[in-house]
Scaffold this motif. Structure first.
Motif, PDB file in Angstrom:
ATOM      1  N   ASP A 277       6.381  -4.298  -1.758  1.00 10.65           N
ATOM      2  CA  ASP A 277       7.314  -3.205  -2.031  1.00 10.65           C
ATOM      3  C   ASP A 277       6.607  -1.860  -1.974  1.00 10.65           C
ATOM      4  OD1 ASP A 277       9.165  -5.166  -2.381  1.00 10.65           O
ATOM      5  OD2 ASP A 277       9.538  -4.788  -4.523  1.00 10.65           O
ATOM      6  N   GLU A 278       5.431  -1.804  -2.544  1.00  6.18           N
ATOM      7  CA  GLU A 278       4.689  -0.548  -2.575  1.00  6.18           C
ATOM      8  C   GLU A 278       4.442  -0.013  -1.168  1.00  6.18           C
ATOM      9  OE1 GLU A 278       0.478   1.243  -4.388  1.00  6.18           O
ATOM     10  OE2 GLU A 278       0.848  -0.926  -4.351  1.00  6.18           O
ATOM     11  N   ILE A 281       7.870   1.003   0.578  1.00  3.33           N
ATOM     12  CA  ILE A 281       8.387   2.262   0.027  1.00  3.33           C
ATOM     13  C   ILE A 281       7.585   3.450   0.545  1.00  3.33           C
ATOM     14  CG2 ILE A 281       8.633   3.591  -2.121  1.00  3.33           C
ATOM     15  CD1 ILE A 281       9.357   0.911  -3.491  1.00  3.33           C
ATOM     16  N   GLY A 285      10.704   4.780   1.937  1.00  2.00           N
ATOM     17  CA  GLY A 285      11.513   5.090   0.770  1.00  2.00           C
ATOM     18  C   GLY A 285      11.998   3.876   0.004  1.00  2.00           C
ATOM     19  N   ASP A 286      12.779   4.136  -1.023  1.00  3.74           N
ATOM     20  CA  ASP A 286      13.160   3.104  -1.986  1.00  3.74           C
ATOM     21  C   ASP A 286      14.033   1.992  -1.414  1.00  3.74           C
ATOM     22  OD1 ASP A 286      11.738   4.465  -3.897  1.00  3.74           O
ATOM     23  OD2 ASP A 286      13.495   5.441  -4.805  1.00  3.74           O
ATOM     24  N   ASP A 287      14.689   2.238  -0.291  1.00  2.00           N
ATOM     25  CA  ASP A 287      15.551   1.202   0.297  1.00  2.00           C
ATOM     26  C   ASP A 287      14.788   0.251   1.219  1.00  2.00           C
ATOM     27  OD1 ASP A 287      18.154   1.979  -0.759  1.00  2.00           O
ATOM     28  OD2 ASP A 287      17.959   3.778   0.487  1.00  2.00           O
TER      29      ASP A 287
END
Length: 540
Positions: A277-278, A281, A285-287
């Protein structure tokens, strides 16, 4: 765990007892051996959750029916329906199916950018129709958008699109044109479809960075794609899918088919999680984070089981997302191993799908229908039994399994070969082809042909085949770099034995495929019957 083990043992005992059936004709089955796979601190769930249902993907790779042409040319509904029915009958619930593959057919381009959505309509129609057919049978589809073959310039037509494909991997404007003109319009049509389990963004994209691939394709500095290009593109596409899902108020999951679980999706054990995830992102970005991991496993890295999902519980890898094994061989006579014996524990090909259930993975997708249909169906059949699904034991079609020989077709249902009922010394090819062009491939065992300079066999087919415009064929070979080579055309008269021969310029070495392509002209009618084969020889 005890209930699952008991179910698996029972199912395998039934098969082992059926000695008169050809289900295990030339392969001595390895009895299921319970194995307490080591666990870790991971929180990977043994299922995906889609539209409120927890789903274990007991699946098969279609990969392709007609390489790179399955979508955008009108769907081959008869073949798709046959495949889906076979999978459902054997307790499977999903398929993984490649869309663009190498990009030679789809998506449509307008110069250096992706063409408007109006020019992609046939592809959208075909994908939606495939989803509808799957839903009618209670199946899911995980469409795979792109494959590393997008830079395989030795494949037919790729040289013409490789520059655009490389720009897609490296150029923000080109990527955005793909999102605007292909991805988002497609999702407008299929988001929330009950059969759309997830979007698989890439098939083994890391291969494009590796020396063997660059050498095989003779790239010599052309299209120098990097890990960062690949992983940034993955993140951007994943984010785009999730943003569109939010806008439509639909659930759409994303994943990607890395070539190795440990090498590219695990921190530790010699690998790095480039899809954490890191990292996602940071790129988009967050999506951007993936919803689950869908890596592949092939036992060709000399790790002696230390990277194997068949010997390690899903939690062992210390991941926090479900893990679906997106590819693995299930045919011991395939290109890579499918029988394993590590840590004093044997796992036979008929035990691979149950082992993934037992080890806490969220699914397994056997490789694949085009070349290994029977073994793939057998695997998901056993997987279904391990899950407690009531299915009849899979029985291999035909009279016997002929070690190393295979039959396949581009357009029809020709796929079985048996010993002839007339005499056990003949091979009977069961040909079932519709009206129109016909391409049927009789594949020979390349291991037995190694070092040969000449290959030959005798063939006889009936007048009805000639009436259907099947007039002959030619030997072909896919070499160590998967490049196609072929011999001269051989005309075959009906009702007569004909010896077909290929004298090669140099000894056969490291070939990936060797066979004979029977061909029928487009104006020919349908044909169903047998071709007889005798006296197969490899001469040095």
């Amino acid at each position: 765990m005890k209930r699952l083990t008991s179910a698996i043992l029972t199912s395998l005992a039934v098969i082992s007892a059926s000695a008169s059936i050809s289900a295990v004709a030339s392969i001595e089955p390895i009895p299921y051996q319970p194995f307490e796979a080591p666990k870790g601190e991971g929180t990977s769930k043994p299922y995906l959750t889609y539209q409120g249902k927890n789903v274990y993907l007991n699946a098969v790779n279609i990969a392709w029916i007609d390489y790179g042409r399955d979508f955008g040319n009108g769907l081959n509904e008869s073949r798709v329906t046959e495949i889906f029915d076979d999978i459902a009958k054997n307790g499977g619930n999903a398929v993984r199916w490649w869309i663009h593959v190498n990009g030679t057919q789809t998506p449509a381009w307008d110069g250096k950018l992706i063409a408007p959505a109006s020019q992609q309509k046939q592809t959208f129609d075909d994908i939606e129709r495939a989803l509808d057919l799957a839903a009618e049978r209670g199946l899911y589809i995980m469409p795979t958008l792109w494959s590393f073959d997008m830079l395989s310039i030795n494949q037919y037509g790729v040289k013409e699109v490789a520059g655009n494909n490389f720009a897609f991997l490296t150029n923000d404007e080109v990527r955005q044109s793909y999102i605007d003109n292909f991805l988002n319009p497609l999702l407008d049509r299929i988001a929330g479809h009950p059969a759309l389990i997830a979007i698989d963004l890439f098939n083994e994209p890391e291969n494009m960075t590796e020396g063997w691939f660059i050498e095989r394709e003779n790239l010599k500095g052309q299209y120098p794609v990097t890990y960062e290009d690949i992983h940034k593109t993955t993140a951007i596409l994943s984010a785009a899918v999730h943003k569109k899902a939010k806008a439509l108020n639909k659930q759409i999951m994303t994943t990607t088919g890395s070539k190795s679980l440990v090498m590219f999706m695990v921190d530790g054990h010699g690998g790095t999680n480039y899809y954490s995830d890191e990292r996602m992102i940071a790129y988009a970005g967050d999506d951007a984070p993936l919803d689950f991991y869908a890596p592949h496993y092939y036992d060709d890295m000399d790790k002696k089981g230390t990277w194997s999902p068949f010997y390690h519980h899903a939690s062992f890898w210390n991941l926090d997302k479900p893990i679906v094994m997106g590819e693995y061989y299930v045919d011991p006579h395939g290109f890579k191993p499918a029988d394993f014996a590590y840590f004093d524990n044997e796992v036979g090909q008929q035990n691979l799908c149950p082992r993934l259930v037992h080890n806490g993975y969220a699914g397994g997708m056997a490789w694949q229908i085009f070349d290994y249909q029977d073994k793939a169906l057998d695997c998901i059949n056993k997987g279904a039994q391990a899950l407690g699904v009531k299915v009849e034991d899979f029985v291999y079609p035909g009279m016997t399994y002929l070690n190393g020989m295979k039959l396949s077709s581009d357009f029809g249902k020709s796929k079985y070969l048996n010993q002839s009922e007339a005499t056990d010394n003949l091979v009977a090819l069961s040909i079932n082809e519709p009206a129109g062009e016909k391409k049927v491939y009789f594949k020979l065992p390349v291991d037995k042909a190694e070092g040969a300079k000449k290959v030959s066999f005798k063939v006889k087919f009936p007048q009805a085949a000639r009436d259907a415009k099947i007039t002959g064929g030619k030997f072909y070979m896919k070499d160590a770099k998967w490049q196609w080579n072929d011999a001269k055309w051989t005309n075959i008269k009906p009702n007569e034995w004909k010896t077909v021969t290929w004298k090669m310029k140099k000894p056969l070495k490291g070939a990936n495929e060797l066979g004979f392509q029977f061909y029928g002209k487009a104006e020919g009618g349908a044909f169903q019957g047998e071709f007889l084969i005798d006296d197969i020889k490899f001469s040095k």
